[in-house]
Enzyme design. Structure first.
Site, PDB file in Angstrom:
ATOM      1  N   ARG A   1      45.867  42.027  38.134  1.00  0.00           N
ATOM      2  CA  ARG A   1      46.518  40.878  38.756  1.00  0.00           C
ATOM      3  C   ARG A   1      47.781  41.286  39.526  1.00  0.00           C
ATOM      4  O   ARG A   1      48.717  40.508  39.665  1.00  0.00           O
ATOM      5  CB  ARG A   1      46.865  39.797  37.701  1.00  0.00           C
ATOM      6  CG  ARG A   1      45.693  39.376  36.817  1.00  0.00           C
ATOM      7  CD  ARG A   1      44.598  38.693  37.594  1.00  0.00           C
ATOM      8  NE  ARG A   1      45.022  37.502  38.259  1.00  0.00           N
ATOM      9  CZ  ARG A   1      45.036  36.280  37.723  1.00  0.00           C
ATOM     10  NH1 ARG A   1      44.630  36.094  36.508  1.00  0.00           N
ATOM     11  NH2 ARG A   1      45.427  35.248  38.427  1.00  0.00           N
TER      12      ARG A   1
ATOM     13  N   ARG B   1      51.122  36.422  42.087  1.00  0.00           N
ATOM     14  CA  ARG B   1      51.852  36.090  40.862  1.00  0.00           C
ATOM     15  C   ARG B   1      53.346  36.371  40.902  1.00  0.00           C
ATOM     16  O   ARG B   1      54.133  35.463  40.944  1.00  0.00           O
ATOM     17  CB  ARG B   1      51.249  36.805  39.663  1.00  0.00           C
ATOM     18  CG  ARG B   1      49.974  36.136  39.165  1.00  0.00           C
ATOM     19  CD  ARG B   1      49.626  36.636  37.803  1.00  0.00           C
ATOM     20  NE  ARG B   1      48.859  35.628  37.063  1.00  0.00           N
ATOM     21  CZ  ARG B   1      48.425  35.798  35.836  1.00  0.00           C
ATOM     22  NH1 ARG B   1      48.698  36.898  35.192  1.00  0.00           N
ATOM     23  NH2 ARG B   1      47.763  34.856  35.242  1.00  0.00           N
TER      24      ARG B   1
ATOM     25  N   ARG C   1      52.784  31.275  49.267  1.00  0.00           N
ATOM     26  CA  ARG C   1      52.260  30.156  48.488  1.00  0.00           C
ATOM     27  C   ARG C   1      52.833  28.817  48.965  1.00  0.00           C
ATOM     28  O   ARG C   1      52.187  27.780  48.839  1.00  0.00           O
ATOM     29  CB  ARG C   1      52.623  30.394  47.019  1.00  0.00           C
ATOM     30  CG  ARG C   1      51.835  29.544  46.087  1.00  0.00           C
ATOM     31  CD  ARG C   1      51.679  30.205  44.764  1.00  0.00           C
ATOM     32  NE  ARG C   1      52.970  30.287  44.086  1.00  0.00           N
ATOM     33  CZ  ARG C   1      53.115  30.747  42.857  1.00  0.00           C
ATOM     34  NH1 ARG C   1      52.079  31.173  42.184  1.00  0.00           N
ATOM     35  NH2 ARG C   1      54.300  30.797  42.299  1.00  0.00           N
TER      36      ARG C   1
ATOM     37  N   ASP D   1      39.592  35.355  43.861  1.00  0.00           N
ATOM     38  CA  ASP D   1      39.578  34.870  42.494  1.00  0.00           C
ATOM     39  C   ASP D   1      38.160  34.896  41.970  1.00  0.00           C
ATOM     40  O   ASP D   1      37.205  34.812  42.748  1.00  0.00           O
ATOM     41  CB  ASP D   1      40.131  33.450  42.392  1.00  0.00           C
ATOM     42  CG  ASP D   1      40.485  33.113  40.951  1.00  0.00           C
ATOM     43  OD1 ASP D   1      41.557  33.527  40.490  1.00  0.00           O
ATOM     44  OD2 ASP D   1      39.661  32.472  40.259  1.00  0.00           O
TER      45      ASP D   1
ATOM     46  N   TYR E   1      34.350  28.597  32.426  1.00  0.00           N
ATOM     47  CA  TYR E   1      35.015  27.649  33.326  1.00  0.00           C
ATOM     48  C   TYR E   1      34.038  26.593  33.843  1.00  0.00           C
ATOM     49  O   TYR E   1      34.401  25.422  33.989  1.00  0.00           O
ATOM     50  CB  TYR E   1      35.653  28.393  34.508  1.00  0.00           C
ATOM     51  CG  TYR E   1      36.887  29.164  34.091  1.00  0.00           C
ATOM     52  CD1 TYR E   1      38.091  28.506  33.853  1.00  0.00           C
ATOM     53  CD2 TYR E   1      36.847  30.543  33.891  1.00  0.00           C
ATOM     54  CE1 TYR E   1      39.218  29.201  33.445  1.00  0.00           C
ATOM     55  CE2 TYR E   1      37.966  31.246  33.488  1.00  0.00           C
ATOM     56  CZ  TYR E   1      39.148  30.572  33.262  1.00  0.00           C
ATOM     57  OH  TYR E   1      40.265  31.256  32.851  1.00  0.00           O
TER      58      TYR E   1
HETATM   59  O1  CP3 Z   1      44.347  41.278  40.593  1.00  0.00           O
HETATM   60  C1  CP3 Z   1      44.737  40.587  41.540  1.00  0.00           C
HETATM   61  O2  CP3 Z   1      45.909  40.330  41.706  1.00  0.00           O
HETATM   62  C2  CP3 Z   1      43.722  40.130  42.559  1.00  0.00           C
HETATM   63  C3  CP3 Z   1      43.529  38.718  42.579  1.00  0.00           C
HETATM   64  C4  CP3 Z   1      43.020  37.973  41.357  1.00  0.00           C
HETATM   65  C5  CP3 Z   1      43.332  36.617  41.155  1.00  0.00           C
HETATM   66  N1  CP3 Z   1      42.611  36.184  40.087  1.00  0.00           N
HETATM   67  C6  CP3 Z   1      44.256  35.818  41.996  1.00  0.00           C
HETATM   68  C7  CP3 Z   1      44.848  34.580  41.438  1.00  0.00           C
HETATM   69  C8  CP3 Z   1      42.154  38.379  40.333  1.00  0.00           C
HETATM   70  C9  CP3 Z   1      41.549  39.744  40.032  1.00  0.00           C
HETATM   71  C10 CP3 Z   1      41.889  37.218  39.546  1.00  0.00           C
HETATM   72  C11 CP3 Z   1      40.967  37.227  38.382  1.00  0.00           C
HETATM   73  C12 CP3 Z   1      40.897  36.059  37.532  1.00  0.00           C
HETATM   74  N2  CP3 Z   1      41.013  34.729  37.871  1.00  0.00           N
HETATM   75  C13 CP3 Z   1      40.576  36.124  36.156  1.00  0.00           C
HETATM   76  C14 CP3 Z   1      40.248  37.401  35.392  1.00  0.00           C
HETATM   77  C15 CP3 Z   1      41.447  38.201  35.052  1.00  0.00           C
HETATM   78  C16 CP3 Z   1      42.361  37.540  34.033  1.00  0.00           C
HETATM   79  O3  CP3 Z   1      43.559  37.422  34.365  1.00  0.00           O
HETATM   80  O4  CP3 Z   1      41.902  37.242  32.944  1.00  0.00           O
HETATM   81  C17 CP3 Z   1      40.565  34.806  35.659  1.00  0.00           C
HETATM   82  C18 CP3 Z   1      40.282  34.381  34.230  1.00  0.00           C
HETATM   83  C19 CP3 Z   1      40.835  33.933  36.751  1.00  0.00           C
HETATM   84  C20 CP3 Z   1      40.866  32.425  36.759  1.00  0.00           C
HETATM   85  C21 CP3 Z   1      42.163  31.924  37.226  1.00  0.00           C
HETATM   86  N3  CP3 Z   1      42.597  31.915  38.526  1.00  0.00           N
HETATM   87  C22 CP3 Z   1      43.217  31.342  36.446  1.00  0.00           C
HETATM   88  C23 CP3 Z   1      43.168  31.168  34.940  1.00  0.00           C
HETATM   89  C24 CP3 Z   1      44.262  30.986  37.317  1.00  0.00           C
HETATM   90  C25 CP3 Z   1      45.558  30.256  37.015  1.00  0.00           C
HETATM   91  C26 CP3 Z   1      46.594  31.002  36.339  1.00  0.00           C
HETATM   92  C27 CP3 Z   1      46.705  32.486  36.648  1.00  0.00           C
HETATM   93  O5  CP3 Z   1      47.435  32.905  37.565  1.00  0.00           O
HETATM   94  O6  CP3 Z   1      46.042  33.234  35.944  1.00  0.00           O
HETATM   95  C28 CP3 Z   1      43.877  31.409  38.606  1.00  0.00           C
HETATM   96  C29 CP3 Z   1      44.681  31.301  39.833  1.00  0.00           C
HETATM   97  C30 CP3 Z   1      45.057  32.566  40.476  1.00  0.00           C
HETATM   98  N4  CP3 Z   1      44.181  33.558  40.799  1.00  0.00           N
HETATM   99  C31 CP3 Z   1      46.350  32.923  40.919  1.00  0.00           C
HETATM  100  C32 CP3 Z   1      46.229  34.185  41.526  1.00  0.00           C
HETATM  101  C33 CP3 Z   1      47.307  34.976  42.193  1.00  0.00           C
HETATM  102  C34 CP3 Z   1      47.622  32.057  40.735  1.00  0.00           C
HETATM  103  C35 CP3 Z   1      47.621  30.851  41.617  1.00  0.00           C
HETATM  104  C36 CP3 Z   1      48.631  30.910  42.719  1.00  0.00           C
HETATM  105  O7  CP3 Z   1      49.268  31.957  42.933  1.00  0.00           O
HETATM  106  O8  CP3 Z   1      48.770  29.909  43.406  1.00  0.00           O
END
Ligand code: CP3
Length: 344
Positions: free
Chosen positions: A30, A34, A43, A79, A156
């Protein structure tokens, strides 16, 4: 193996292929998004899915941690939930709440609302982003593509939102195993085409994220998760090095290693030595710094990184966190983590 020999820093690819390297490589799950102020600025202007769908934005965000933090790989900004979206489900991301799928899958007729899509139609924007990223990376470091594991996506798609227990999703599987398997197979078929498309577009490595694998007992993990991960690994492992990260599913490390994956992610709740015993000598291990430890003072981060590296020993290790970086980690602490690995 689809290996891009022009990459200057290919420590991660080498390590996954079991080749010796001059030092342990490092990236952070991630890492794109973030915690970086440069990301938070974007964002304010664009919605989450706009950031994913516009190749220029996805490319800019993907490159940020390479430029700012100095990691040894880029990971595609996207994502895991773009797959359920491409299969026909509505997916929203609500600030502070996380993902929301307002019409979850609960019964047989709900399956009729989704399909195995043509990924070159529904997810073409990801492939376009990858091509642009490869061009902008200019052979500095490899690009990691990714997808969610079918089990984590089912969580999900059935629960409809994040959860600590995913009780609805587990109840669905235990009450309607046939439906659950039909859904898991649809997700698997989509994911295989999707990852192959990522590789064709230029991804150098792929990682499968099974964030909720640890919610299942060993037998149910085999039934509802590993069986499908195995199909995915089988389909892509000849093309690119493949990493499986199933958080909390340490009791199945041996079986995961037997899928033929090149790397296995582990979290901080298992000791590197024990993970090595379970996974065997051949496979590369990735992890396993507690993400919350990046909130410690920098000298503590430095000494804990040293301890982690010596616990894994040299070779067949990619330094990483045991789960995603937390949004409140100061950038200089993330840099200190990466530097500590590079300097030791
Ligand atoms: O690694 C990276 O930075 C690449 C991008 C990436 C995102 N999500 C961007 C994102 C990756 C590899 C993911 C994977 C992901 N998404 C997982 C598996 C890895 C893990 O952390 O367990 C899961 C379960 C998700 C589902 C998801 N997407 C959730 C639970 C959320 C909300 C909270 C959070 O940040 O985890 C997201 C949104 C999300 N995906 C954000 C980002 C940068 C945050 C939203 C935002 O910035 O507006």
């Amino acid at each position: 193996m689809n290996r891009d020999r022009t990459i200057k820093n290919d420590l991660i690819v080498k390590t996954l292929l079991g080749e010796p390297t001059e030092r342990t490589p490092v990236w952070m799950m991630r890492q794109a998004g973030r915690y970086l102020p440069e990301y938070i600025k974007l964002r304010e202007k664009y919605s989450f899915f706009e950031r994913c769908q516009q190749p220029e934005l996805a490319c800019e965000i993907t490159l940020q941690p390479v430029d700012i933090v100095g990691v040894d790989a880029a990971i595609l900004f996207s994502d895991i939930l773009v797959v359920p979206q491409a299969m026909g489900m509505e997916v929203q991301l609500i600030e502070k709440l996380g993902p929301l799928l307002p019409e979850p899958i609960r019964q047989e007729r709900d399956l009729k609302r989704i399909q195995v899509p043509d990924v070159h139609d529904r997810l073409n924007y990801v492939f376009e982003a990858i091509k642009l990223i490869k061009q902008e990376l200019n052979d500095r470091v490899p690009l990691i593509g990714f997808a969610g594991a079918p089990w984590t996506l089912l969580c999900y798609m059935v629960q409809g939102k994040g959860s600590k227990t995913f009780d609805e999703a587990k109840g669905f599987c235990y009450q309607n195993p046939e439906l659950a398997h039909a859904l898991l197979q649809m997700i698997t078929d989509t994911t295989i085409a999707y990852l192959k498309g990522q590789v064709a577009a230029g991804a150098d490595v792929v990682q499968v994220f099974d964030s909720w694998g640890g919610l299942l007992g060993k037998k149910d993990f085999e039934t509802f998760s590993l069986r499908y991960i195995r199909q995915i690994v089988e389909a892509v492992k000849e093309e690119v090095p493949t990493i499986v990260f199933a958080k909390g599913a340490w009791s199945s490390l041996q079986e995961m290693a037997e899928t033929g994956a090149h790397g296995l992610g582990i979290d901080w709740c298992i000791e590197p030595k024990m993970a090595r015993q379970f996974a065997g000598d051949q496979i590369t291990l990735q992890g396993n710094f507690d993400p919350a430890k990046l909130l410690s003072p920098i000298p503590v981060i430095q000494s804990e990184v040293k301890q982690m590296l010596s616990a894994f020993g040299p070779g067949k290790h990619i330094a990483n966190l045991g789960h995603g970086i937390l949004p409140n980690v100061p950038v200089d602490h993330a840099k200190a983590f990466v530097e500590a690995v590079k300097n030791s």
